[in-house]
Design a protein around this motif. Sequence first.
Motif: not given
Length: 301
Positions: A187-210
Motif C-alpha cells: 500500500x501507499x499510506x499516510x500516517x496509519x491509514x491507506x491513502x483512501x483513509x482505511x486503517x492499516x489493520x483492516x487493509x492488511x488483514x485480507x492478505x493474511x489468508x491469501x
Amino acid sequence: MTSAFADALATGPLVLDGGLSNQLEAAGHDLGDGLWSARLLAEEPEAITAAHLAYFEAGADVAITSTYQATFEGFAWRGIGPKRAAGLLALGVELAREAARRAGRDRPLWVAASAGPYGAMLADGSEYRGRYGLTVAELERFHRPRLEALAAARPDVLALETVPDADEAAALLRAVRGLGVPAWLSYTVAGGRTRAGQPLEEAFAPAADADEVIAVGVNCCDPRDAAAAVGTAARVTGKPVVVYPNSGETWDAAARGWTGAATFTPEAVRGWHDAGARLIGGCCRVGPETIRSVAAALAGA
C-alpha cells in the motif's frame, strides 16, 4: 505458495532497488508522458536495462520492472494494440532479467513484475487518492489481463504496488488467484491509514489468508510513516513485510519540483528489519547510492 523466491525470503532480508524513474531521468530521459517509464519499453528499452543494472551493481537483489504504468488501456490510447502491449509487458520482465545477467553477481538476483494501481493508468495522481468510483469486480476485470500477461513472462514475483485503497487490494487479491506466480501487496499510506483513509489493520488483514501473497507492506510513502506500518503488517498478517518508501522529500506540483530534505536513513532501514521487514528498498528519489547504503545496513542481518 512455495517458490524459489519465497524460500530466499525465508533465509534472510533481500534488498530491493530504488526509484526507476529517477534513475532514468538522471540518465537524461524525459518521462513527461502518461506512460511514464513504460514509454521507454517501446522506444528505448536499453535505457531500462541500464537503470536496472545500476541498482544490481549497487547491491540490490531484486529489480522491479518498468511496467508500473503499463496497461492495455494506456497503450491503446497511444495506438498500441493488445498483442504488442502484451509483448511490451513481457519485455519489461526480460529487460530486468538481462540486467541480472549482465550484473554477473555471485548471488541470486530476482525480478519483480510491477503492477501499479488503476489510478496509475489515469496518470492524474489518483493512485494517491483511490476511490475511483469502480466496484471491486470492475477493478478485478481491469487488473486480471495485465497480471496474466506479466505472469506468462515468468517473473519471480508480482509486485502489486502503490495500492491506495483496500477495495482495490481486494480486487488484486482476486485477480492474482491461479496465476502460479507469488505476489507481494504494498500500500501507499499516510500516517496509519491507506491513502483512501482505511486503517492499516483492516487493509492488511485480507492478505493474511491469501496463499498467493508472500509479503505485505508499504511503498511510495514518507519514510517516517514506514516503521509503524511495518509493525502493523507483520502483526496482522504474520507474513514477511515489504517496505520501500520515498526519499522523504515533497513534490511541489505548482513548482514542478522536489522540496525539503531526504529522511531515508540507514538507521531507519535497520529499524524496519527489526520490526519484520524482509524486502527493503526505496521508491521515488531513492537512487543507487542510497540502495548501496541499504545493502550495507542489512549485511549480515
